[in-house]
Design a protein around this motif. Structure first.
Motif, short mmCIF file in Angstrom:
data_model
loop_
_atom_site.label_atom_id
_atom_site.label_comp_id
_atom_site.label_asym_id
_atom_site.label_seq_id
_atom_site.Cartn_x
_atom_site.Cartn_y
_atom_site.Cartn_z
N ARG A 174 112.65 28.96 83.70
CA ARG A 174 112.54 30.36 83.27
C ARG A 174 113.91 30.91 82.90
O ARG A 174 114.94 30.46 83.40
CB ARG A 174 111.92 31.19 84.38
CG ARG A 174 110.52 30.70 84.75
CD ARG A 174 109.86 31.60 85.77
NE ARG A 174 108.57 31.04 86.20
CZ ARG A 174 107.44 31.12 85.50
NH1 ARG A 174 107.43 31.74 84.33
NH2 ARG A 174 106.33 30.58 85.94
N SER A 175 113.88 31.89 82.03
CA SER A 175 115.14 32.49 81.58
C SER A 175 115.87 33.14 82.74
O SER A 175 115.27 33.86 83.52
CB SER A 175 114.85 33.54 80.51
OG SER A 175 116.03 34.29 80.27
N HIS A 207 118.14 35.30 82.07
CA HIS A 207 118.57 36.57 81.46
C HIS A 207 117.35 37.40 81.10
O HIS A 207 116.33 36.88 80.68
CB HIS A 207 119.38 36.31 80.19
CG HIS A 207 120.55 35.40 80.41
ND1 HIS A 207 121.62 35.75 81.18
CD2 HIS A 207 120.78 34.13 79.97
CE1 HIS A 207 122.48 34.75 81.21
NE2 HIS A 207 121.99 33.75 80.49
N ILE A 227 117.95 32.42 72.22
CA ILE A 227 118.17 31.02 72.59
C ILE A 227 118.87 30.35 71.40
O ILE A 227 118.30 30.29 70.31
CB ILE A 227 116.84 30.31 72.89
CG1 ILE A 227 116.10 31.01 74.03
CG2 ILE A 227 117.09 28.84 73.23
CD1 ILE A 227 114.67 30.52 74.23
N VAL A 286 114.17 35.32 74.50
CA VAL A 286 113.56 35.58 75.81
C VAL A 286 113.69 37.06 76.13
O VAL A 286 114.70 37.69 75.80
CB VAL A 286 114.19 34.73 76.94
CG1 VAL A 286 113.77 33.28 76.82
CG2 VAL A 286 115.72 34.85 76.95
N ASP A 294 110.59 34.73 81.60
CA ASP A 294 110.13 34.10 80.35
C ASP A 294 110.39 32.59 80.42
O ASP A 294 111.51 32.16 80.73
CB ASP A 294 110.89 34.71 79.17
CG ASP A 294 109.94 35.18 78.07
OD1 ASP A 294 108.77 34.77 78.09
OD2 ASP A 294 110.39 35.94 77.19
N VAL A 302 111.11 28.79 79.10
CA VAL A 302 111.77 28.15 77.95
C VAL A 302 111.51 26.64 77.89
O VAL A 302 111.65 26.05 76.83
CB VAL A 302 113.30 28.41 77.94
CG1 VAL A 302 113.58 29.89 77.73
CG2 VAL A 302 113.96 27.94 79.22
N VAL A 331 120.49 25.14 78.43
CA VAL A 331 120.08 26.14 77.44
C VAL A 331 121.29 27.00 77.09
O VAL A 331 121.99 27.48 77.99
CB VAL A 331 118.96 27.05 78.00
CG1 VAL A 331 118.43 27.97 76.89
CG2 VAL A 331 117.82 26.21 78.58
N TYR A 358 122.40 30.36 75.72
CA TYR A 358 121.86 31.70 75.45
C TYR A 358 122.93 32.59 74.83
O TYR A 358 124.10 32.52 75.20
CB TYR A 358 121.42 32.38 76.75
CG TYR A 358 120.23 31.76 77.44
CD1 TYR A 358 118.94 32.03 77.01
CD2 TYR A 358 120.40 30.95 78.57
CE1 TYR A 358 117.84 31.49 77.68
CE2 TYR A 358 119.32 30.41 79.23
CZ TYR A 358 118.03 30.69 78.79
OH TYR A 358 116.96 30.17 79.45
#
Lengths: 140, 270, 792
Positions: free
Chosen positions: C41-42, C44, C49, C111, C116, C118, C138, C140
């Motif tokens: 999950r995000s 942030h 992304i 996100v 959220d 990913v 990831v 971001y």
């Protein structure tokens, strides 16, 4: 077995086939008197004359200890009696101070095999075990 | 790591990754899924089990920390299909709604009742600080504990290991081992009476003959399930499923045990 | 004839399995060959992304598959939203089927909240899957976040969805704005209040889980999920998300460990486990953690209200107006937007006859966890607001709060009563509810107790709350106008077996409500069959009729009548067969105690069991009658039902510490006819404590960047057993005319009044300090600061 449409007998047996036990031994006499007192709802006499002061009833449904609890128990038992009818007494055994039987009874849940075992001291019940198994088991 | 411990009277030796939580060992390795996971951080209490009789949060312990201990889970507080007085009271008092927190509650309260014979309402509520319930508002849980105390008479009934329980286990072991002398000498009084529908057997010699006959016919005897176990004062009532070379039977037995010996036994098969 | 089973406090049939730890929840199901999924999950609340690198994760021990949102493009559609604000223009994320969308299960480039998704990993064990999550990289680009509706609606605010200009989902109104404003302008007395009905986290003790199997031979899926609406979710997943035939998915919702509104939504994990099961041809299980639950499962309440109440000096309320900003979170949850508008807005007049009322709601998207229903949703927010205003009004005109309520209640003789905002109250005796509560509280003696408390250095406060809580969602045509994209009827089937057993199948699904027992009581009473011989089957889309599920206090008043009416059908058919057997006319038959007999001839009868057997053999049954005894009902209520109540809280405040102690709580409830009083009391207990939790302890706290600070039970306080009083319950019964049971919803009404009762009690206790209002939760710090505005 051929079952006719009206023959619901396997599911609802005739309630009038209650088989009485021939009164021919001391324990059977004791038991017959026990049933008579129950039928009469004479719990006062039943508890005083048939149960020892320290008597216990042991079952999976209830645990009863001593005269005070026995009186309460039988008062509650009155309600149950409306639903419980012995259809037949199937097995019987007795010794000097013990007796046990198995019977078929009809309850609100259908036909049930009940078993009771008694140990007597000085002519009164000191331990009473009772259990039942539905003839048809209902799985939730 | 190799870890040996007892869960619900059964011994297990497992090879565990050191990081695996005790709750995951119980649930994933031993399939004791009555132990629940609600929060992972030790607040909710759904994972409570007894470790050596003391309530612990199994999500806050590693599996390897259980080495050498004896653990009781909800699956071990009563025979399958039966409920002990605390469990019965949970039903009678409607202390269960969604049922997810219930096993943890029962385990915590089993510990409380082993420590305190008559806890006050405030003590019960304070003890439950480590068990969260979102359905019942706790009111009926407290009622259930009070009801259990009254019904059972003594909190001893709520504890899994009772003297009668141990006696019964020992009796069974001797029976299953086929050791008729140990069975009768160590478990029956000299004038014990066994009442069965085949006849009434009195005294140790007659009992030995009876059990030898029984075991010679019922070879490969196994107790497949104990469906009911009730104890009350000096009395035990059981319903068991018995398997042997003769087939499967449902048996019921009642014992009166005085001074560590059976004085009266009743036995029947369904 | 008096009831024998219905209305009795019989023990629950479902309990032994729970109490012995033998009742399986989703997490307890182990299937051969099962692998485990975890979702990344995000971190942030709002970010682009730039890239996702899963190559290291894919090489980790035990890892079977790693996917990102890109792997789902063209193979899965966004989740839908099926309850939109009714009657107004609204804007949503897009969905290819031209219905409101709710975002893809995994995001590819944007996100919008800290939950959220990913990427998703499947590995042989859960531990391995969690290890692999940490190896996913990831990149971001963090964007500015908005966490409140006001901020989201401000000019130049960060935009969440391209298809939602200015982040405004909908501007929704009910009532008459002009007449309300005119009444306020003309009023002798006007009281105003700004309130924050804080965001809460429903927090059932079981987090959510999902487990999918796929059979490559038949292309059939089975999904085990902790859902309170298995049938609806099956439809949504097949038709709107996965594009598979409805016949290829079976949903089993095993025991569900509480919900309180959170498990009636389709979540990303559901299509993801189905997708992974098909990809890997193995059972795939996903089980959320508590922290995961708090960061991704819908949250509740979150209305910022500006409220105005106008009235006369002699205590008559003449107008009520509310402007609310509702925080929908980052995406519309499956039914979230409807909850945030109608359920609150139409409920603000409560039990009072108010000539002019108006409510407007700005529903906005923000970078927070999506909003959903929480026990008492909408009605609780409305009740807290209105009941606080009524107390402020009473204080303003110097009248006892109970007397102000008396002067404004809708009277029993006014029923049915149109509240002017869209609800048509069915029945109720609001004055009686309050009078009973006052009697129980010993209201007249309370001033003396306040003095006594003051002598001890403490302050005692008494708070009243009167309320009406629309329940029993709902009449389908009406719900269509409210923006519900689907029917809201309920369904039940009953089959009488030739052995005397009865099996009922229902579309409704329990998660603590006692369906197995209370529904069996309805059937037992009607058919004369023992409760133990009746089995209630539910929670599996195979073998149960389509039903909407359990939410909004609807099971007993929606599925209950469906069962009741099905019993009618059973008896009607059985009557024909019984009359035939007895050579009598069906018109002459009487049914009593499980037996038909010819009127006036008690001994000329036949039991229902014998009749069932005759229909089963079908050797001699009337012409035109089909064999066997089975019937189904789809029940759509003519209107909602309107349970009501009066609650009184007594709190004691320690001015030195700001600590609030709840001394007594009285709840007098009108839930119509009660099926099992023991279960009903349990529903009240739980409902009340849910409200007390919001009043005293609970708040979802986000920082300005959209991080959820209160994301574990260490930082989000739930009510505990200690410190709660014994609840004093009483009932008034006004059966609803809207269903044959006369039953109203009950699951939520404990909650609906509780925040207001405690809030009013607290402000009463703090009256001498000039404290007019405190926002929930009433923590010691807040209370202390209110008492000491200039510090210690």
């Amino acid at each position: 077995m051929i079952v006719s449409p009206g023959a619901v007998v396997p599911l609802t047996p005739d309630p009038n086939t209650h088989i009485k036990i021939a009164v021919d031994t001391p324990m059977k006499r004791f038991y017959e008197e026990h049933v008579t007192l129950l039928d009469r709802r004479d719990f006062e006499t039943l508890v005083r004359t048939h149960y020892h002061e320290d008597a216990r009833i042991v079952s999976t449904e209830y645990l009863v200890n001593g005269h005070a609890e026995l009186f309460k128990h039988f008062a509650k038992y009155t309600g149950l009696m409306d639903y419980l009818k012995v259809v037949s007494t199937d097995k019987w055994i007795e010794s000097e101070a013990t007796f046990a039987f198995e019977a078929t009874a009809r309850t609100q849940w259908g036909l049930t095999r009940v078993h009771d075992a008694f140990w007597l001291r000085d002519g009164r019940i000191i331990r009473h075990f009772t259990g039942s198994i539905p003839l048809v088991r209902f799985v939730r | 790591m190799r870890v040996t411990f007892t869960v619900n009277h059964q011994s297990h030796t497992l090879d565990l990754e050191p990081r695996v939580l005790l709750v995951d060992v119980l649930r994933d390795h031993l399939h004791l899924t009555g132990v629940k996971i609600g929060c992972d951080t030790g607040q909710c209490g759904a994972c409570v089990v007894l470790m050596d009789g003391v309530s612990v949060k199994s999500c806050a312990l590693l599996g390897v920390q259980a080495d050498g201990s004896s653990i009781t889970t909800i699956e071990g507080v009563s025979e399958k299909g039966t409920m002990n007085p605390l469990q019965t009271a949970f039903q009678a008092a409607h202390a269960v709604q969604c049922g997810f927190c219930t096993p943890g509650m029962i385990m915590s309260l089993t510990d409380l009742l082993a420590r305190s014979a008559q806890p006050s309402e405030a003590e019960i509520r304070a003890w439950l600080a480590g068990n969260l319930c979102r359905c019942t508002g706790y009111e009926n849980v407290v009622r259930a504990v009070n009801a259990a105390l009254q019904v059972a008479g003594s909190p001893a009934h709520l504890v899994t290991e009772t003297p009668l329980r141990k006696f019964y286990d020992s009796h069974l072991r001797a029976m299953l081992a086929g050791d008729v002398d140990a069975l009768v000498d160590a478990h029956y009084s000299a004038d014990a009476v066994l009442t069965t529908f085949e006849g009434v057997i009195s005294g140790r010699d007659a009992l030995k003959t009876y059990f030898r006959d029984y075991l010679s016919v019922h070879t490969d005897l196994v107790i497949a399930a104990t469906e009911r176990f009730v104890e009350f004062g000096d009395s035990i009532y059981t319903e068991t499923v018995v398997r042997s070379a003769r087939g499967v039977t449902h048996a019921y037995n009642a014992f009166v045990v005085q001074d560590g010996r059976v004085t009266h036994q009743f036995a029947g098969v369904k | 004839m008096a009831n024998k089973v219905f209305g009795k406090p019989i023990k629950r049939k479902e309990d032994p399995a729970f109490i012995q730890g033998a009742a399986p929840f989703v997490a307890d199901i182990h299937l051969p060959g099962m692998a485990h999924m975890e979702i990344l999950r995000s971190p942030h609340a709002h970010a682009r992304i730039r890239s996702i690198d899963t190559s290291e994760a894919a090489k980790m021990p035990g890892v079977l598959k790693v996917i990102t949102g890109h792997d789902l493009v063209g193979r899965m559609k966004p989740l839908p939203c099926v309850w939109i604000p009714g009657g107004v223009e609204s804007h949503f994320p897009l969905h290819p089927q031209d219905i409101p969308g709710a975002g893809m299960p995994l995001q590819t480039d944007h996100v919008r909240f800290i939950g959220d998704g990913v990427a998703a990993v499947v590995a042989e064990t859960r531990y391995q899957a969690m290890d692999a999550l940490r190896a996913i990289r990831v990149d971001y680009e963090v964007l500015p976040a908005v966490t409140t509706p006001e901020a989201a609606l401000a000019e130049n605010a960060p935009q969440l969805h391209d298809s939602v200009p200015g982040n405004l989902n909908a501007y929704w109104t009910c009532g008459d704005s002009a007449s309300t404003d005119a009444a306020i302008a003309d009023a002798e007395v006007v009281v105003e209040l700004d309130l924050l009905n804080q965001r809460t986290i429903n927090s059932p003790i079981e987090p959510r889980g999902a487990l999918a199997t796929f059979d490559p031979v038949t292309d059939e899926f089975v999904l085990y999920a902790s859902t309170q609406s298995p049938h609806n979710h099956r439809l949504i997943l097949c038709y709107y998300v996965l594009n598979i035939s409805l016949n290829k998915l079976r949903i089993i919702a095993p025991n569900v460990g509480g919900s309180f509104g959170t498990k009636g939504y389709v979540y990303p994990d559901m299509p993801l486990v189905l997708f992974m099961a098909r990809e890997l041809k193995r059972p795939i299980k996903w089980q959320d953690s508590r922290q995961g639950y708090m960061r991704s499962t819908v949250q509740g309440r979150d209305h910022k209200q500006r409220a105005v109440l106008a009235g006369t000096r002699d205590g008559k309320i003449t107008a009520l107006r509310c402007t609310s900003h509702a925080n929908l979170g980052a995406y519309p949850s499956t039914i979230g937007p409807g909850v945030a508008t109608a359920m609150m807005g139409r409920s603000i007049t409560g039990p009072y006859a108010i000539p002019a009322a108006f409510c407007e709601v700005y529903a906005a998207f923000t970078n927070t966890v999506p909003l959903g229903a929480q026990r008492g949703s909408g009605r609780s927010e409305a009740t807290f607001m209105t009941e606080r205003l009524v107390d402020l009004f009473a204080a303003e005109i110097g009248m006892d709060p109970a007397e102000v309520r008396r002067r404004n209640f809708v009277q029993p003789g006014d029923m049915p009563y149109d509240n002017g905002l869209g609800w048509l109250y069915d029945s109720g005796d609001y004055p009686e509810l309050l009078e009973r509560a006052l009697r129980q509280a010993g209201y007249a003696d309370l001033p003396a107790l306040k003095e006594e408390a003051k002598a001890r250095g403490r302050r005692l406060g008494v708070g009243l709350a009167s309320f009406v809580a629309v329940s029993g969602v709902g009449p389908s045509p009406r719900m269509a106008k409210e923006g519900m994209l689907g029917g809201t009827w309920e369904a039940a089937s009953i089959r009488c077996e030739p052995t005397g057993d009865v099996v009922a199948t229902i579309g409704s699904k329990p998660h603590g409500q006692s369906h197995d027992t209370v529904f069996a009581q309805i059937i037992s009473e009607r058919l004369g069959v023992a409760v133990d011989r009746i089995s209630i089957r539910h929670s599996d889309t195979m073998g149960t009729p389509f039903g909407q599920g359990s939410y909004g206090s609807r099971s007993f008043s929606m599925a209950g009548p469906a069962l009741y009416l099905t019993c009618d059908k059973i008896l009607q058919k059985a009557c024909l067969a019984a009359a035939h057997k007895l050579n009598a006319s069906p018109d002459e038959m009487v049914f009593e105690n499980g037996r038909f007999y010819v009127d006036g001839q008690m001994d000329r009868g036949i039991t229902l069991l014998e009749t069932t057997l005759a229909l089963w053999y079908a050797w001699d049954i009337p012409d035109g009658v089909e064999p066997c005894l089975e019937a189904t009902t789809f029940w759509d209520a003519p209107d909602f039902n309107y349970p009501s109540g009066a609650q009184i809280a007594l709190v004691e405040v320690d001015p030195e510490t700001g600590e609030v102690e709840l001394k007594r709580f009285i709840a007098v409830s009108d839930v119509g006819v009660i099926g099992n009083p023991m279960v009903m009391e349990g529903q009240l207990h739980g409902g009340i404590v849910h409200g007390l939790g919001q009043a005293l302890f609970e708040q979802a706290i986000y920082d300005d960047d959209g991080n959820l600070i209160s994301d574990t039970l260490e930082r989000y306080a739930l009510p505990k057993a200690a410190g709660l009083p014994h609840f004093e319950l009483d009932f008034v019964t006004s059966p609803t005319p809207h269903n044959p049971l006369g039953a109203k919803g009950a699951g939520e009404i404990g909650t609906v009044g509780a925040t207001a009762a405690v809030g009013n009690a607290l402000c009463d206790a703090l009256r001498e300090y000039g404290v007019r209002h405190i926002d929930m939760p009433f923590t010691p710090e807040k209370v202390w600061r209110a008492i000491h505005p200039h510090g210690g």
